[in-house]
Design a protein around this motif. Sequence first.
Motif, PDB file in Angstrom:
ATOM      1  N   ARG A 155      44.189  36.413  32.940  1.00 19.12           N
ATOM      2  CA  ARG A 155      45.133  37.370  32.365  1.00 19.12           C
ATOM      3  C   ARG A 155      44.680  38.810  32.585  1.00 19.12           C
ATOM      4  O   ARG A 155      45.506  39.715  32.741  1.00 19.12           O
ATOM      5  N   ASP A 156      43.364  39.022  32.587  1.00 21.13           N
ATOM      6  CA  ASP A 156      42.825  40.372  32.718  1.00 21.13           C
ATOM      7  C   ASP A 156      43.008  40.945  34.119  1.00 21.13           C
ATOM      8  O   ASP A 156      42.777  42.145  34.326  1.00 21.13           O
ATOM      9  N   TYR A 157      43.403  40.117  35.079  1.00 22.73           N
ATOM     10  CA  TYR A 157      43.489  40.566  36.468  1.00 22.73           C
ATOM     11  C   TYR A 157      44.931  40.767  36.941  1.00 22.73           C
ATOM     12  O   TYR A 157      45.157  41.011  38.119  1.00 22.73           O
ATOM     13  N   ILE A 158      45.870  40.693  36.016  1.00 26.78           N
ATOM     14  CA  ILE A 158      47.253  40.987  36.379  1.00 26.78           C
ATOM     15  C   ILE A 158      47.369  42.439  36.841  1.00 26.78           C
ATOM     16  O   ILE A 158      47.932  42.734  37.895  1.00 26.78           O
ATOM     17  N   GLY A 159      46.802  43.347  36.056  1.00 24.68           N
ATOM     18  CA  GLY A 159      46.843  44.767  36.410  1.00 24.68           C
ATOM     19  C   GLY A 159      46.069  45.066  37.684  1.00 24.68           C
ATOM     20  O   GLY A 159      46.482  45.903  38.483  1.00 24.68           O
ATOM     21  N   VAL A 160      44.950  44.379  37.878  1.00 25.21           N
ATOM     22  CA  VAL A 160      44.156  44.574  39.095  1.00 25.21           C
ATOM     23  C   VAL A 160      44.972  44.168  40.322  1.00 25.21           C
ATOM     24  O   VAL A 160      44.995  44.876  41.331  1.00 25.21           O
ATOM     25  N   GLY A 161      45.657  43.038  40.210  1.00 24.89           N
ATOM     26  CA  GLY A 161      46.478  42.585  41.321  1.00 24.89           C
ATOM     27  C   GLY A 161      47.586  43.559  41.646  1.00 24.89           C
ATOM     28  O   GLY A 161      47.861  43.846  42.820  1.00 24.89           O
ATOM     29  N   GLU A 162      48.214  44.093  40.616  1.00 25.91           N
ATOM     30  CA  GLU A 162      49.292  45.063  40.842  1.00 25.91           C
ATOM     31  C   GLU A 162      48.755  46.342  41.484  1.00 25.91           C
ATOM     32  O   GLU A 162      49.400  46.936  42.354  1.00 25.91           O
ATOM     33  N   GLN A 163      47.572  46.761  41.072  1.00 27.95           N
ATOM     34  CA  GLN A 163      46.972  47.979  41.620  1.00 27.95           C
ATOM     35  C   GLN A 163      46.607  47.807  43.092  1.00 27.95           C
ATOM     36  O   GLN A 163      46.902  48.676  43.925  1.00 27.95           O
ATOM     37  N   ILE A 164      45.980  46.697  43.430  1.00 24.99           N
ATOM     38  CA  ILE A 164      45.607  46.444  44.826  1.00 24.99           C
ATOM     39  C   ILE A 164      46.851  46.277  45.690  1.00 24.99           C
ATOM     40  O   ILE A 164      46.907  46.771  46.823  1.00 24.99           O
ATOM     41  N   ALA A 165      47.854  45.599  45.167  1.00 28.54           N
ATOM     42  CA  ALA A 165      49.089  45.404  45.915  1.00 28.54           C
ATOM     43  C   ALA A 165      49.758  46.744  46.215  1.00 28.54           C
ATOM     44  O   ALA A 165      50.249  46.977  47.323  1.00 28.54           O
ATOM     45  N   ALA A 166      49.779  47.621  45.230  1.00 24.46           N
ATOM     46  CA  ALA A 166      50.392  48.937  45.431  1.00 24.46           C
ATOM     47  C   ALA A 166      49.629  49.760  46.454  1.00 24.46           C
ATOM     48  O   ALA A 166      50.212  50.552  47.200  1.00 24.46           O
ATOM     49  N   ALA A 167      48.308  49.570  46.517  1.00 27.22           N
ATOM     50  CA  ALA A 167      47.480  50.376  47.415  1.00 27.22           C
ATOM     51  C   ALA A 167      47.417  49.825  48.829  1.00 27.22           C
ATOM     52  O   ALA A 167      47.194  50.585  49.782  1.00 27.22           O
ATOM     53  N   GLY A 169      49.559  46.770  50.001  1.00 28.68           N
ATOM     54  CA  GLY A 169      50.666  45.942  50.454  1.00 28.68           C
ATOM     55  C   GLY A 169      50.392  44.462  50.337  1.00 28.68           C
ATOM     56  O   GLY A 169      51.208  43.636  50.742  1.00 28.68           O
ATOM     57  N   MET A 170      49.252  44.106  49.753  1.00 31.83           N
ATOM     58  CA  MET A 170      48.920  42.697  49.562  1.00 31.83           C
ATOM     59  C   MET A 170      49.868  42.076  48.544  1.00 31.83           C
ATOM     60  O   MET A 170      50.385  42.768  47.648  1.00 31.83           O
ATOM     61  N   ILE A 171      50.139  40.791  48.648  1.00 30.54           N
ATOM     62  CA  ILE A 171      50.952  40.094  47.667  1.00 30.54           C
ATOM     63  C   ILE A 171      50.284  40.226  46.295  1.00 30.54           C
ATOM     64  O   ILE A 171      49.091  39.970  46.154  1.00 30.54           O
ATOM     65  N   LYS A 172      51.047  40.617  45.279  1.00 31.82           N
ATOM     66  CA  LYS A 172      50.480  40.903  43.968  1.00 31.82           C
ATOM     67  C   LYS A 172      49.689  39.735  43.393  1.00 31.82           C
ATOM     68  O   LYS A 172      48.546  39.897  42.958  1.00 31.82           O
ATOM     69  N   SER A 173      50.306  38.573  43.369  1.00 31.70           N
ATOM     70  CA  SER A 173      49.631  37.419  42.756  1.00 31.70           C
ATOM     71  C   SER A 173      48.399  37.002  43.552  1.00 31.70           C
ATOM     72  O   SER A 173      47.391  36.587  42.978  1.00 31.70           O
ATOM     73  N   ALA A 174      48.460  37.148  44.872  1.00 30.07           N
ATOM     74  CA  ALA A 174      47.302  36.833  45.706  1.00 30.07           C
ATOM     75  C   ALA A 174      46.169  37.805  45.417  1.00 30.07           C
ATOM     76  O   ALA A 174      44.995  37.417  45.331  1.00 30.07           O
ATOM     77  N   ALA A 175      46.504  39.079  45.251  1.00 24.58           N
ATOM     78  CA  ALA A 175      45.494  40.097  44.959  1.00 24.58           C
ATOM     79  C   ALA A 175      44.847  39.852  43.601  1.00 24.58           C
ATOM     80  O   ALA A 175      43.619  39.957  43.445  1.00 24.58           O
ATOM     81  N   GLY A 176      45.660  39.526  42.600  1.00 29.80           N
ATOM     82  CA  GLY A 176      45.120  39.271  41.271  1.00 29.80           C
ATOM     83  C   GLY A 176      44.236  38.046  41.233  1.00 29.80           C
ATOM     84  O   GLY A 176      43.143  38.062  40.657  1.00 29.80           O
ATOM     85  N   THR A 234      50.686  33.656  50.792  1.00 35.29           N
ATOM     86  CA  THR A 234      49.580  33.839  49.856  1.00 35.29           C
ATOM     87  C   THR A 234      48.262  33.336  50.439  1.00 35.29           C
ATOM     88  O   THR A 234      47.223  33.994  50.307  1.00 35.29           O
ATOM     89  N   ARG A 235      48.282  32.177  51.066  1.00 35.99           N
ATOM     90  CA  ARG A 235      47.053  31.609  51.617  1.00 35.99           C
ATOM     91  C   ARG A 235      46.424  32.545  52.637  1.00 35.99           C
ATOM     92  O   ARG A 235      45.196  32.693  52.694  1.00 35.99           O
ATOM     93  N   GLU A 236      47.246  33.185  53.457  1.00 35.82           N
ATOM     94  CA  GLU A 236      46.730  34.115  54.454  1.00 35.82           C
ATOM     95  C   GLU A 236      46.098  35.336  53.797  1.00 35.82           C
ATOM     96  O   GLU A 236      44.997  35.770  54.168  1.00 35.82           O
ATOM     97  N   HIS A 237      46.788  35.901  52.806  1.00 36.39           N
ATOM     98  CA  HIS A 237      46.261  37.098  52.150  1.00 36.39           C
ATOM     99  C   HIS A 237      44.961  36.808  51.416  1.00 36.39           C
ATOM    100  O   HIS A 237      44.020  37.613  51.441  1.00 36.39           O
ATOM    101  N   VAL A 238      44.908  35.664  50.735  1.00 37.82           N
ATOM    102  CA  VAL A 238      43.670  35.302  50.031  1.00 37.82           C
ATOM    103  C   VAL A 238      42.529  35.095  51.021  1.00 37.82           C
ATOM    104  O   VAL A 238      41.396  35.538  50.787  1.00 37.82           O
ATOM    105  N   THR A 239      42.809  34.446  52.133  1.00 39.98           N
ATOM    106  CA  THR A 239      41.776  34.214  53.144  1.00 39.98           C
ATOM    107  C   THR A 239      41.228  35.531  53.686  1.00 39.98           C
ATOM    108  O   THR A 239      40.002  35.725  53.798  1.00 39.98           O
ATOM    109  N   LEU A 240      42.105  36.454  54.038  1.00 38.49           N
ATOM    110  CA  LEU A 240      41.661  37.745  54.562  1.00 38.49           C
ATOM    111  C   LEU A 240      40.872  38.528  53.507  1.00 38.49           C
ATOM    112  O   LEU A 240      39.860  39.157  53.818  1.00 38.49           O
ATOM    113  N   TYR A 241      41.334  38.487  52.278  1.00 33.22           N
ATOM    114  CA  TYR A 241      40.647  39.166  51.186  1.00 33.22           C
ATOM    115  C   TYR A 241      39.233  38.625  51.027  1.00 33.22           C
ATOM    116  O   TYR A 241      38.260  39.394  50.936  1.00 33.22           O
ATOM    117  N   LEU A 242      39.090  37.295  50.996  1.00 34.04           N
ATOM    118  CA  LEU A 242      37.771  36.694  50.784  1.00 34.04           C
ATOM    119  C   LEU A 242      36.847  36.907  51.977  1.00 34.04           C
ATOM    120  O   LEU A 242      35.640  37.079  51.801  1.00 34.04           O
TER     121      LEU A 242
END
Length: 272
Positions: A155-167, A169-176, A234-242
């Motif tokens: 729950r604490d990473y909802i805002g983090v995901g939205e922030q990274i997505a805005a900065a 273009g990553m999918i919000k839920s994938a970023a969170g 989502t799988r692609e974005h998570v893979t690139l992020y990790l």
Amino acid sequence: MRSRVQTVTPKKAVEFLERNTANRPLSRRTVREFAEAMRRGEWRVTHQGIAFDTGGALVDGQHRLAAVVEADLPVDMTIFTEVPEGAFDVLDTGRRRNAADVLAIEGEKSAVMLAAMVRTVWLYENRPELNWSGGDAGVSNHQIVATLEQHPKLRDYIGVGEQIAAATGMIKSAAGAASYLVAQASRRRDLSAWFDGVVEGTGLVKGDPRLLFRRVMFAHTRKQAGQVMRRRETREHVTLYLKAFNAWATGTHLTQLRYTPREPVPPIATDR
């Protein structure tokens, strides 16, 4: 109309299905999902069950019965009899509750975003080498609720995901979800430099994984000839992020950051 709870064995389910004379076409995907839930022990008795009309014909519940046969397990169900003729027209006309609906009913905020994040964490933990889309990648509402209970700090990473997505273009839920996963794997490490670099991008030099990750994400979402490029999965974005995080965590410079659909989602570089 009468109702009772009865244990339906696979043999009894076959007998009931023989009385299925006027029902919609069977969905094998729905049967598979129900059968898997039964095998996992998730099936519960509710007001939804099987129903027979006044002539004894099965008018509702063929998917549940077919799932009992496929799972080869006895299951308790509510059985309705003497259902008036014509009632079939109003059966199953309501919208099926999805995971976001269930979380919203439980009082969760940002339920749509949270449900997508929980689903991503479940898929990462259970299907890192498999596809994350399509019928075979379905995650039940029960699994969503159970996974959130195991990972309450998501729950604490909802805002983090939205922030990274805005900065980026990553999918919000994938970023969170990805941010939560790396934080959980690096509890003894300060990750503020990682998050600040990904979000702000200031002062980053060539070869920095955070800079390359930002550029790759921008490339995925930039406009060309007035059209937004295909949004990645989502799988692609998570893979690139990790991949980028692992390089940053181990002090490795990156010159390229790519994804191939058949590669497994990488494990996270953990604290040493």
